[in-house]
Enzyme design. Sequence first.
Site, PDB file in Angstrom:
ATOM      1  N   GLU A 172       0.491  -6.487  -0.434  1.00 40.84           N
ATOM      2  CA  GLU A 172       0.453  -6.059   0.650  1.00 40.84           C
ATOM      3  C   GLU A 172       1.366  -6.514   1.982  1.00 40.84           C
ATOM      4  O   GLU A 172       1.675  -5.844   2.669  1.00 40.84           O
ATOM      5  CB  GLU A 172      -1.113  -5.972   1.284  1.00 40.84           C
ATOM      6  CG  GLU A 172      -2.301  -5.591   0.411  1.00 40.84           C
ATOM      7  CD  GLU A 172      -2.202  -4.059   0.822  1.00 40.84           C
ATOM      8  OE1 GLU A 172      -1.144  -3.430   0.555  1.00 40.84           O
ATOM      9  OE2 GLU A 172      -3.028  -3.603   1.246  1.00 40.84           O
ATOM     10  N   THR A 179       2.086   1.909   8.049  1.00 39.46           N
ATOM     11  CA  THR A 179       1.034   0.821   8.382  1.00 39.46           C
ATOM     12  C   THR A 179       1.620  -0.412   9.395  1.00 39.46           C
ATOM     13  O   THR A 179       0.954  -0.781  10.262  1.00 39.46           O
ATOM     14  CB  THR A 179       0.478   0.376   6.881  1.00 39.46           C
ATOM     15  OG1 THR A 179       0.077   1.123   6.276  1.00 39.46           O
ATOM     16  CG2 THR A 179      -0.385  -0.860   7.339  1.00 39.46           C
TER      17      THR A 179
HETATM   18  N1  HSE Z   1      -6.426  -3.073   7.950  1.00 36.18           N
HETATM   19  C1  HSE Z   1      -5.337  -2.645   7.837  1.00 36.18           C
HETATM   20  C2  HSE Z   1      -4.819  -1.746   9.105  1.00 36.18           C
HETATM   21  C3  HSE Z   1      -5.608  -1.536   6.630  1.00 36.18           C
HETATM   22  O1  HSE Z   1      -5.781  -1.276   9.688  1.00 36.18           O
HETATM   23  O2  HSE Z   1      -3.616  -1.943   9.404  1.00 36.18           O
HETATM   24  C4  HSE Z   1      -4.212  -0.655   6.156  1.00 36.18           C
HETATM   25  O3  HSE Z   1      -4.679   0.001   5.246  1.00 36.18           O
END
Ligand code: HSE
Length: 304
Positions: free
Chosen positions: A134, A185
């Site tokens: 991630e 993201t």
């Molecule tokens: N918590 C993360 C965000 C999840 O909102 O950036 C990304 O899938």
Amino acid sequence: KEITIYSPATSANLGPGYDIFGLALEEPYDLVNVEIIESSCKCCEQIKISVSGEKAEEIPLDPTQNTAGVVALKMMEDFNIKECVHIKIQKGIKPGSGLGSSSASCSGVAVAMNKLFNLELDNLKLIKYASLGEAVAAGAPHADNVAPGIMGNFTLTTSYEPLEVLNILLDMDVVVALPNIQVSTKEARKILPQEIPLQKLVNNVGKATGMIHSIYNKDFENLGKYMMGDQVVEPCRATLIEGYDEAKEKVKEFAYGITISGSGPAIIAIPKNKECSSEIAKIFKEIWNCPVYETKVGKGAYEV
Ligand code: HSE
């Protein structure tokens, strides 16, 4: 010797639970196969990666660039694994959709390596390994997708240093839309405020704790209401998803709640019942002309 793992899509945040709450979904999912292979050439790398399915052509195959490859490399280094492996990922989850696509591949590989090499790692250690991927994908090792991806159901990543994750059983239907809009993201994290007023903190803690109470009471009406109460992250990101405001308005009658899944563009709604689920799916399709899943909260990664 080989192993295949079903690795589910996940929906993170759920409104006020930014980087904390996550759900595993029954659909869509990735299939991750890891096989111990003979090294075919003297100079070859220890890991070979092949990807098929959703947007496979966009996924890097170099193990140092591929999120699942990064996870496997670190596990091989830490456990002194000398064998070569072939990782085959069948993407059922569209990358960059807000449904934990990269994290599903990471979780799948972590679980597969654990079983294939009898590492006997517990869920928390698997989550730690999976979240390394991630960091490559999102710029931060957030665990709110890999945690439900491995444990299933509803998870709360209550601490990052040290990593702590709680798990709650949840049997609930959801409807998920995947609008054809690009949201990175990394970018969707950059636009968030670094500091928030105390009043917003009080609001979000109130809503998040209300969600947990609602889950324990199987009170999906209140769960949906609290889920929509985020005053920090969702309002910032809502502007990135064209049609979201319209969807919110139109599903009111049929859904207990609706919010952005992860960093978007996926949208997740809690239907009032099965018929409402179809109505919501119809509305989503009309607005975005996109794939929609009428699915439910499901299990974490498992061997198939
Ligand atoms: N918590 C993360 C965000 C999840 O909102 O950036 C990304 O899938």
